[in-house]
Design an enzyme around this catalytic site. Structure first.
Site, PDB file in Angstrom:
ATOM      1  N   LYS A  37      12.624 -54.655 -96.610  1.00 55.95           N
ATOM      2  CA  LYS A  37      13.034 -55.810 -95.463  1.00 55.95           C
ATOM      3  C   LYS A  37      12.617 -55.320 -94.222  1.00 55.95           C
ATOM      4  O   LYS A  37      12.610 -54.431 -93.875  1.00 55.95           O
ATOM      5  CB  LYS A  37      14.494 -56.256 -95.527  1.00 55.95           C
ATOM      6  CG  LYS A  37      15.434 -55.311 -95.511  1.00 55.95           C
ATOM      7  CD  LYS A  37      16.856 -55.570 -96.044  1.00 55.95           C
ATOM      8  CE  LYS A  37      17.521 -54.503 -95.933  1.00 55.95           C
ATOM      9  NZ  LYS A  37      18.973 -54.880 -96.610  1.00 55.95           N
ATOM     10  N   ARG A 132      29.671 -60.936 -97.693  1.00 63.67           N
ATOM     11  CA  ARG A 132      28.429 -61.541 -96.868  1.00 63.67           C
ATOM     12  C   ARG A 132      27.735 -62.589 -97.774  1.00 63.67           C
ATOM     13  O   ARG A 132      28.336 -63.694 -98.135  1.00 63.67           O
ATOM     14  CB  ARG A 132      27.518 -60.387 -96.575  1.00 63.67           C
ATOM     15  CG  ARG A 132      28.056 -59.349 -95.600  1.00 63.67           C
ATOM     16  CD  ARG A 132      26.993 -58.362 -95.308  1.00 63.67           C
ATOM     17  NE  ARG A 132      25.922 -57.813 -96.367  1.00 63.67           N
ATOM     18  CZ  ARG A 132      25.070 -57.110 -95.941  1.00 63.67           C
ATOM     19  NH1 ARG A 132      24.843 -56.715 -94.753  1.00 63.67           N
ATOM     20  NH2 ARG A 132      24.376 -56.923 -96.965  1.00 63.67           N
ATOM     21  N   TYR A 249      18.302 -45.021 -62.565  1.00 66.97           N
ATOM     22  CA  TYR A 249      19.286 -45.817 -61.988  1.00 66.97           C
ATOM     23  C   TYR A 249      20.531 -45.481 -62.020  1.00 66.97           C
ATOM     24  O   TYR A 249      21.029 -44.475 -62.946  1.00 66.97           O
ATOM     25  CB  TYR A 249      19.187 -47.007 -63.056  1.00 66.97           C
ATOM     26  CG  TYR A 249      17.783 -47.918 -63.009  1.00 66.97           C
ATOM     27  CD1 TYR A 249      17.354 -48.502 -62.014  1.00 66.97           C
ATOM     28  CD2 TYR A 249      16.957 -47.686 -64.318  1.00 66.97           C
ATOM     29  CE1 TYR A 249      16.123 -49.175 -62.133  1.00 66.97           C
ATOM     30  CE2 TYR A 249      15.907 -48.236 -64.359  1.00 66.97           C
ATOM     31  CZ  TYR A 249      15.308 -49.040 -63.343  1.00 66.97           C
ATOM     32  OH  TYR A 249      14.174 -49.750 -63.456  1.00 66.97           O
ATOM     33  N   MET A 296      13.490 -48.358 -69.657  1.00 66.29           N
ATOM     34  CA  MET A 296      12.646 -49.103 -70.763  1.00 66.29           C
ATOM     35  C   MET A 296      11.580 -48.179 -70.857  1.00 66.29           C
ATOM     36  O   MET A 296      11.057 -48.256 -72.175  1.00 66.29           O
ATOM     37  CB  MET A 296      12.272 -50.430 -69.945  1.00 66.29           C
ATOM     38  CG  MET A 296      11.526 -51.448 -70.887  1.00 66.29           C
ATOM     39  SD  MET A 296      10.942 -52.852 -70.278  1.00 66.29           S
ATOM     40  CE  MET A 296      12.543 -53.579 -69.779  1.00 66.29           C
TER      41      MET A 296
HETATM   42  C1  LIG Z   1      19.518 -53.710 -97.267  1.00 69.44           C
HETATM   43  C2  LIG Z   1      19.966 -53.844 -98.655  1.00 69.44           C
HETATM   44  C3  LIG Z   1      19.689 -52.819 -99.415  1.00 69.44           C
HETATM   45  C4  LIG Z   1      19.176 -51.585 -99.185  1.00 69.44           C
HETATM   46  O1  LIG Z   1      20.075 -50.721 -98.299  1.00 69.44           O
HETATM   47  P1  LIG Z   1      19.938 -49.420 -97.960  1.00 69.44           P
HETATM   48  O2  LIG Z   1      21.179 -48.700 -97.303  1.00 69.44           O
HETATM   49  O3  LIG Z   1      18.918 -49.273 -96.694  1.00 69.44           O
HETATM   50  O4  LIG Z   1      19.479 -48.192 -98.916  1.00 69.44           O
HETATM   51  C5  LIG Z   1      19.937 -52.866-100.658  1.00 69.44           C
HETATM   52  N1  LIG Z   1      20.464 -54.132-101.194  1.00 69.44           N
HETATM   53  C6  LIG Z   1      20.938 -55.119-100.413  1.00 69.44           C
HETATM   54  C7  LIG Z   1      21.596 -56.320-100.864  1.00 69.44           C
HETATM   55  C8  LIG Z   1      20.591 -54.787 -98.897  1.00 69.44           C
HETATM   56  O5  LIG Z   1      21.047 -56.026 -98.148  1.00 69.44           O
END
Ligand SMILES: *Cc1c(COP(=O)(O)O)cnc(C)c1O
Length: 355
Positions: A37, A132, A249, A296
């Protein structure tokens, strides 16, 4: 590095392949299905996906439907199962079918929609305590009773980085009950941390993300895993300052002694989280150079232990010396966030991109 201020982001795909082998060894008989992702954790879903495919990966997970479409394009004619963790929203079936994607259904409305609109086998996310995404056990029972084709049952662990955490066995027990509703389906519970929790957590498939990119399963550096991302920035200026002088800054840093300071051409626009000043270090060769300020585009580092460092030398802000998990801890964050923030400003180089 051509232009004087340009940073260099090196993505080492050979290190990625080595990490994939480490996780796969942990997974033993289970399939290792990379999670790519957010553009492959910010490192480029094309080169990362193709290299993992060359190493034998045949199932992938992403969050968004658009990410799955991008991964499918990047894999071009390489056959692979691509799962969308968001599941299937109303009206999305045609896009799933056009790119041969598989939803991870995570709500009863999605399951109803998919059954009517497509009817093909899908994955099902059952919530086991993270609250979630995912259907409840009772909803999973209803889906099982409906005869809807489910060929993979998925859940996600909230505290797998802490092997002794009581949430792990509790989620495991709930997952075992849920998967038993779908005796013909495969099962997947573990992400990176879970893959290292032992055989009970592996089931048929593990879903590592961050460990493939060098993040330790216990949220600290793991010597078995290699750095995949390396961010290096040039020293633009070296200056001497006196006790009482400040840098940048406000009062981010005030010198307590005379100092030699290097000013790097990188900043939070390159993904270095501003809050790491005073907590993390850059590395110049084999010497540690504490980060004094972050803005930045510019970072000031203490060159006390780097007497030979000069203008044009590269300082490593993330990589084999400035370890991902240490930088994340300094930022009070997680390695995932560091990776996805690396951004597009640095010049990118891929090592081992010939697969
Ligand atoms: C992001 C995610 C993973 C991978 O998680 P990592 O901690 O990066 O290995 C696996 N399963 C789900 C459902 C996720 O949202």
């Amino acid at each position: 590095v051509q232009a004087p201020g340009e940073s260099l982001l090196t993505v080492d795909l050979d290190a990625l392949a080595a990490n994939f082998a480490v996780v796969r060894a942990q997974a033993e008989g289970a399939e290792t299905a990379p999670v790519l992702k957010a553009d492959g954790y910010g490192l480029g879903v094309g080169p990362v996906g193709r290299r993992l495919w060359a190493e034998g990966a045949r199932s992938f997970f992403v969050a968004r439907l658009s990410e799955a479409e991008a991964l499918r394009r990047e894999l071009s004619d390489r056959p692979a199962a691509v799962y969308v963790l968001d599941g299937a929203g109303a009206g999305s079936a045609a896009r799933f079918q056009a790119a041969s994607l598989i939803p991870v259904l995570s709500a009863i409305e999605q399951a109803d929609y998919w059954l009517k609109a497509a009817g093909s086998p899908a994955a099902l996310h059952v919530d086991t305590g993270m609250n979630r995404l995912g259907v409840s056990f009772e909803e999973a029972q209803a889906i099982a009773a409906s005869g809807q084709p489910i060929d993979l049952v998925v859940s996600h662990l909230s505290d797998a980085a802490l092997p002794e955490h009581p949430h792990n066995p509790r989620q495991l027990a709930r997952f075992q009950a849920a998967r038993a509703l779908f005796p013909a389906a495969r099962a997947s519970l573990a992400a990176s941390a879970g893959a290292f929790l032992g055989p009970d957590y592996r089931f048929d498939m593990v879903r590592p993300g961050v460990s493939l990119f060098g993040g330790g399963p216990r949220e600290k550096p793991d010597p078995r895993l290699k750095a995949v991302a390396r961010l290096q920035s040039p020293i633009l200026q070296v200056r001497r300052i006196q006790a009482g002088d400040q840098i940048g800054y406000g009062s981010m840093f005030t010198a307590a002694r005379p100092m030699r300071v290097g000013v790097l051409g990188a900043g939070y626009a390159d993904g270095v989280i501003r809050g790491v000043y005073g907590q993390a270090s850059a590395w110049v060769g084999a010497a540690r150079a504490p980060i004094l300020t972050v803005s930045m585009d510019l970072i000031a580092i203490d060159l006390e232990d780097c007497p030979d460092a000069g203008v044009g030398d590269l300082a490593e802000l993330l990589g084999p010396s400035a370890l991902l998990d240490d930088l994340a801890a300094a930022a009070r964050s997680v390695p995932h966030e560091i990776l996805v923030r690396l951004g597009r400003r640095a010049e990118r180089v891929y090592l081992g991109d010939d697969h």
